[in-house]
Design a protein around this motif. Structure first.
Motif, PDB file in Angstrom:
ATOM      1  N   ASP A  31       0.832  -1.201   0.000  1.00  9.76           N
ATOM      2  CA  ASP A  31       0.000   0.000   0.000  1.00  9.76           C
ATOM      3  C   ASP A  31       0.871   1.256   0.000  1.00  9.76           C
ATOM      4  OD1 ASP A  31      -2.413  -1.430   0.151  1.00  9.76           O
ATOM      5  OD2 ASP A  31      -2.336  -1.507   2.339  1.00  9.76           O
ATOM      6  N   ILE A  32       1.911   1.228   0.801  1.00 12.71           N
ATOM      7  CA  ILE A  32       2.794   2.383   0.965  1.00 12.71           C
ATOM      8  C   ILE A  32       3.767   2.502  -0.199  1.00 12.71           C
ATOM      9  CG2 ILE A  32       4.509   3.435   2.503  1.00 12.71           C
ATOM     10  CD1 ILE A  32       3.168   1.756   4.782  1.00 12.71           C
ATOM     11  N   ASN A  33       4.289   1.379  -0.680  1.00 12.02           N
ATOM     12  CA  ASN A  33       5.278   1.398  -1.763  1.00 12.02           C
ATOM     13  C   ASN A  33       4.731   2.025  -3.044  1.00 12.02           C
ATOM     14  OD1 ASN A  33       7.274   0.247  -0.199  1.00 12.02           O
ATOM     15  ND2 ASN A  33       6.803  -1.847  -0.833  1.00 12.02           N
ATOM     16  N   ILE A  34       3.450   1.852  -3.292  1.00 13.69           N
ATOM     17  CA  ILE A  34       2.837   2.468  -4.473  1.00 13.69           C
ATOM     18  C   ILE A  34       3.018   3.977  -4.430  1.00 13.69           C
ATOM     19  CG2 ILE A  34       0.612   2.967  -5.583  1.00 13.69           C
ATOM     20  CD1 ILE A  34      -0.250   0.112  -4.717  1.00 13.69           C
ATOM     21  N   ASP A  35       2.794   4.566  -3.259  1.00 14.44           N
ATOM     22  CA  ASP A  35       2.919   6.015  -3.131  1.00 14.44           C
ATOM     23  C   ASP A  35       4.378   6.470  -3.101  1.00 14.44           C
ATOM     24  OD1 ASP A  35       0.183   6.760  -3.143  1.00 14.44           O
ATOM     25  OD2 ASP A  35      -0.018   6.015  -1.108  1.00 14.44           O
ATOM     26  N   LEU A  36       5.263   5.667  -2.526  1.00 18.29           N
ATOM     27  CA  LEU A  36       6.681   6.015  -2.546  1.00 18.29           C
ATOM     28  C   LEU A  36       7.210   6.062  -3.982  1.00 18.29           C
ATOM     29  CD1 LEU A  36       8.142   3.957   0.445  1.00 18.29           C
ATOM     30  CD2 LEU A  36       7.593   6.397   0.368  1.00 18.29           C
ATOM     31  N   ALA A  37       6.758   5.138  -4.813  1.00 22.41           N
ATOM     32  CA  ALA A  37       7.169   5.132  -6.225  1.00 22.41           C
ATOM     33  C   ALA A  37       6.624   6.359  -6.951  1.00 22.41           C
ATOM     34  CB  ALA A  37       6.686   3.852  -6.906  1.00 22.41           C
ATOM     35  N   ARG A  38       5.405   6.764  -6.624  1.00 22.88           N
ATOM     36  CA  ARG A  38       4.814   7.956  -7.244  1.00 22.88           C
ATOM     37  C   ARG A  38       5.632   9.202  -6.911  1.00 22.88           C
ATOM     38  NH1 ARG A  38      -0.257   9.036  -4.883  1.00 22.88           N
ATOM     39  NH2 ARG A  38      -0.526  10.573  -6.534  1.00 22.88           N
ATOM     40  N   ARG A  39       6.120   9.309  -5.683  1.00 23.93           N
ATOM     41  CA  ARG A  39       6.915  10.467  -5.268  1.00 23.93           C
ATOM     42  C   ARG A  39       8.214  10.571  -6.066  1.00 23.93           C
ATOM     43  NH1 ARG A  39      11.375  10.601  -2.693  1.00 23.93           N
ATOM     44  NH2 ARG A  39      12.099  12.504  -1.664  1.00 23.93           N
ATOM     45  N   GLN A  40       8.746   9.451  -6.506  1.00 25.01           N
ATOM     46  CA  GLN A  40      10.048   9.468  -7.187  1.00 25.01           C
ATOM     47  C   GLN A  40       9.948   9.827  -8.663  1.00 25.01           C
ATOM     48  OE1 GLN A  40      11.688   5.494  -5.541  1.00 25.01           O
ATOM     49  NE2 GLN A  40      13.382   6.941  -5.460  1.00 25.01           N
ATOM     50  N   LYS A  41       8.727   9.787  -9.207  1.00 28.31           N
ATOM     51  CA  LYS A  41       8.569  10.064 -10.632  1.00 28.31           C
ATOM     52  C   LYS A  41       8.386  11.556 -10.879  1.00 28.31           C
ATOM     53  CE  LYS A  41       5.128   7.149 -11.179  1.00 28.31           C
ATOM     54  NZ  LYS A  41       4.069   6.331 -11.820  1.00 28.31           N
ATOM     55  N   GLY A  42       8.426  11.939 -12.151  1.00 29.06           N
ATOM     56  CA  GLY A  42       8.157  13.332 -12.498  1.00 29.06           C
ATOM     57  C   GLY A  42       9.237  13.904 -13.388  1.00 29.06           C
ATOM     58  N   TYR A  43       8.832  14.574 -14.432  1.00 27.27           N
ATOM     59  CA  TYR A  43       9.758  15.205 -15.379  1.00 27.27           C
ATOM     60  C   TYR A  43      10.564  16.282 -14.663  1.00 27.27           C
ATOM     61  CZ  TYR A  43      11.216  16.440 -20.126  1.00 27.27           C
ATOM     62  OH  TYR A  43      11.937  16.638 -21.285  1.00 27.27           O
ATOM     63  N   GLY A  44      11.889  16.245 -14.852  1.00 27.05           N
ATOM     64  CA  GLY A  44      12.754  17.238 -14.230  1.00 27.05           C
ATOM     65  C   GLY A  44      13.493  16.755 -13.007  1.00 27.05           C
ATOM     66  N   ARG A  45      13.218  15.507 -12.567  1.00 22.46           N
ATOM     67  CA  ARG A  45      13.916  14.978 -11.395  1.00 22.46           C
ATOM     68  C   ARG A  45      15.366  14.678 -11.738  1.00 22.46           C
ATOM     69  NH1 ARG A  45      11.060  13.231  -7.124  1.00 22.46           N
ATOM     70  NH2 ARG A  45      12.881  14.031  -6.051  1.00 22.46           N
ATOM     71  N   GLY A  46      16.217  14.664 -10.704  1.00 19.67           N
ATOM     72  CA  GLY A  46      17.647  14.477 -10.903  1.00 19.67           C
ATOM     73  C   GLY A  46      18.100  13.044 -10.732  1.00 19.67           C
ATOM     74  N   ARG A  47      19.425  12.858 -10.675  1.00 21.11           N
ATOM     75  CA  ARG A  47      20.016  11.523 -10.691  1.00 21.11           C
ATOM     76  C   ARG A  47      19.763  10.752  -9.398  1.00 21.11           C
ATOM     77  NH1 ARG A  47      24.734   8.597 -10.225  1.00 21.11           N
ATOM     78  NH2 ARG A  47      25.763  10.157  -8.941  1.00 21.11           N
ATOM     79  N   ARG A  48      19.520  11.464  -8.289  1.00 26.24           N
ATOM     80  CA  ARG A  48      19.305  10.772  -7.008  1.00 26.24           C
ATOM     81  C   ARG A  48      18.115   9.817  -7.105  1.00 26.24           C
ATOM     82  NH1 ARG A  48      20.142  11.529  -1.288  1.00 26.24           N
ATOM     83  NH2 ARG A  48      19.860   9.425  -0.490  1.00 26.24           N
ATOM     84  N   MET A  49      17.091  10.216  -7.883  1.00 28.52           N
ATOM     85  CA  MET A  49      15.915   9.357  -7.998  1.00 28.52           C
ATOM     86  C   MET A  49      16.182   8.123  -8.853  1.00 28.52           C
ATOM     87  SD  MET A  49      13.658  10.536  -6.014  1.00 28.52           S
ATOM     88  CE  MET A  49      15.066  10.921  -4.967  1.00 28.52           C
ATOM     89  N   GLN A  50      17.292   8.135  -9.593  1.00 26.78           N
ATOM     90  CA  GLN A  50      17.685   6.936 -10.335  1.00 26.78           C
ATOM     91  C   GLN A  50      18.460   5.977  -9.438  1.00 26.78           C
ATOM     92  OE1 GLN A  50      19.870   8.386 -13.746  1.00 26.78           O
ATOM     93  NE2 GLN A  50      18.284   9.867 -14.263  1.00 26.78           N
ATOM     94  N   ILE A  51      19.089   6.554  -8.396  1.00 29.42           N
ATOM     95  CA  ILE A  51      19.863   5.737  -7.456  1.00 29.42           C
ATOM     96  C   ILE A  51      18.928   5.025  -6.484  1.00 29.42           C
ATOM     97  CG2 ILE A  51      21.558   5.823  -5.574  1.00 29.42           C
ATOM     98  CD1 ILE A  51      22.770   8.298  -6.974  1.00 29.42           C
TER      99      ILE A  51
END
Length: 390
Positions: A31-51
């Protein structure tokens, strides 16, 4: 309910402990992981979200998929920790340790907490400030909000978010969408925008800012349907629910403004163009003919959809650095770069969604008996029926 978070941006993990959840409420890590993944997405995010690939571990307060009524502990590991184990180590440094291990920062970045936090807590090494003031902490705020959102959903209350503006480009209002449609369309958009034409322009603006070594901000909107009438209170300033939500929105990193309904536009209108006329019918009970006040009157919910917007400033760390002053030498320098997001507005919409969900769930738990979830639901259902016939 309440929660605390702990953890540093490049530390081993982020943790939150939630107290006050009803016993017997269904919740899983997924339930929680779905929302954590949503927070990491988005155009303009940097390399930390790839790590980082954020996933939560529930380490206390849940047994066989149901809350126990005791504190719930959620933990998210930082994958980047393996590169920072010496720099961010817990144990004292040995005398004569390599300067690379100390990695001392004496140059505060404009727009960050670096200088003010260093002065407040006496930290000559500003890394001690930036590691905690980083927006990385919003990871576990989303985790806590996801648990709150689950509680709301089980009570028939839905929460969604989307982006209405980035870099001065405003989305056209899309009318007559259900909250499920809003969530579906925003999830499919790289910038979480309901207006496809505006979304294309927003992405171009983000690309342009990145090419210039700059950053841009925007406006996000959170919409909530299903809140009963009269949640919150008019009796004391600190019990007004819209005030609590406003504080929660402003507490998000880089947020500088908040409004409900038509918000600041109300200053330009007559009262007859602002207030929401009251109606009643047998099916719905009390309703409003409009929703200009965004679902609140007198610090309490009106039963109409809650509509709240937050303004996010551009991220202050730039590839086009601003001038600052070294706290040791007092010499002028150009601020260092700690991250590479050119725009985090789409991700911030998800954070806003979850801090709002937390405040709403907390208000529900405060107002009704809530030691057991089944009893809480029974009381909320009964209260809804009563308000229709008031």
């Amino acid at each position: 309910m309440r929660y605390l978070t702990s953890g540093e941006s490049h530390g081993p993990k982020l943790t939150t402990i939630i107290e006050g959840l009803p016993a017997g409420m269904p919740i899983t890590a997924e339930d929680i992981n779905i929302d954590l993944a949503r927070r990491q997405k988005g155009y303009g995010r940097g390399r930390r979200m790839q790590i980082e690939k954020d996933t939560v571990e529930i380490t206390a307060g849940v047994r066989h998929g149901l809350t126990l009524g005791s504190p719930v502990c959620l933990v998210v590991e930082n994958n980047d920790w393996k590169h920072w184990t010496k720099i961010m180590g817990i144990e004292p440094l040995e005398e004569g340790s390599d300067e690379e291990i100390k990695r001392v920062i004496t140059r505060p970045r404009p727009g960050h907490a670096d200088l003010n936090g260093g002065i407040k807590y006496g930290n000559r090494d500003l890394r001690n400030v930036l590691e905690r003031s980083s927006a990385r902490e919003t990871t576990v705020r989303v985790a806590a909000g996801s648990v709150a959102k689950k509680l709301l959903a089980l009570l028939g209350i839905k929460v969604a978010s989307h982006v209405v503006e980035i870099g001065g480009i405003q989305a056209n209002r899309v009318q007559n969408l259900s909250i499920d449609q809003i969530q579906e369309i925003s999830e499919a958009s790289p910038v979480r925008c309901l207006d496809e034409e505006a979304a294309i322009k927003m992405m171009a603006a983000i690309d342009d800012a990145k090419q210039k070594g700059d950053s841009i901000g925007g406006v996000v909107e959170v919409i909530v349907e299903g809140m009963p009438i009269g949640i919150g209170s008019y009796v004391h300033y600190d019990r007004k629910l819209d005030a609590k939500i406003a504080g929660a929105i402003i507490s998000i990193n880089a947020f500088k403004g908040v409004e409900f309904g038509i918000g600041f536009e109300a200053a330009k209108k007559y009262g007859s163009e602002v207030h929401d006329e009251i109606a009643w019918n047998e099916k719905d009970g009390y309703t409003r003919l409009t929703n200009r006040l965004g679902g609140f009157e007198g610090g309490m919910t009106t039963g109409m959809p809650i509509v709240v917007r937050g303004v996010m400033k551009p991220i202050p760390t730039l590839y086009k650095p601003l001038k600052s002053v070294d706290i040791e030498t007092k010499e002028v320098f150009e601020a260092s770069i700690e991250r590479s997001d050119s725009c985090a507005v789409p991700a911030a919409a998800v954070v806003a969604e979850h801090v709002v969900a937390w405040e709403l769930a907390n208000a529900i738990v405060e107002q009704f008996p809530s030691d057991q979830f089944s009893i809480l639901k029974e009381y909320v259902d009964r209260y809804r029926a009563e308000t229709k016939e008031f």
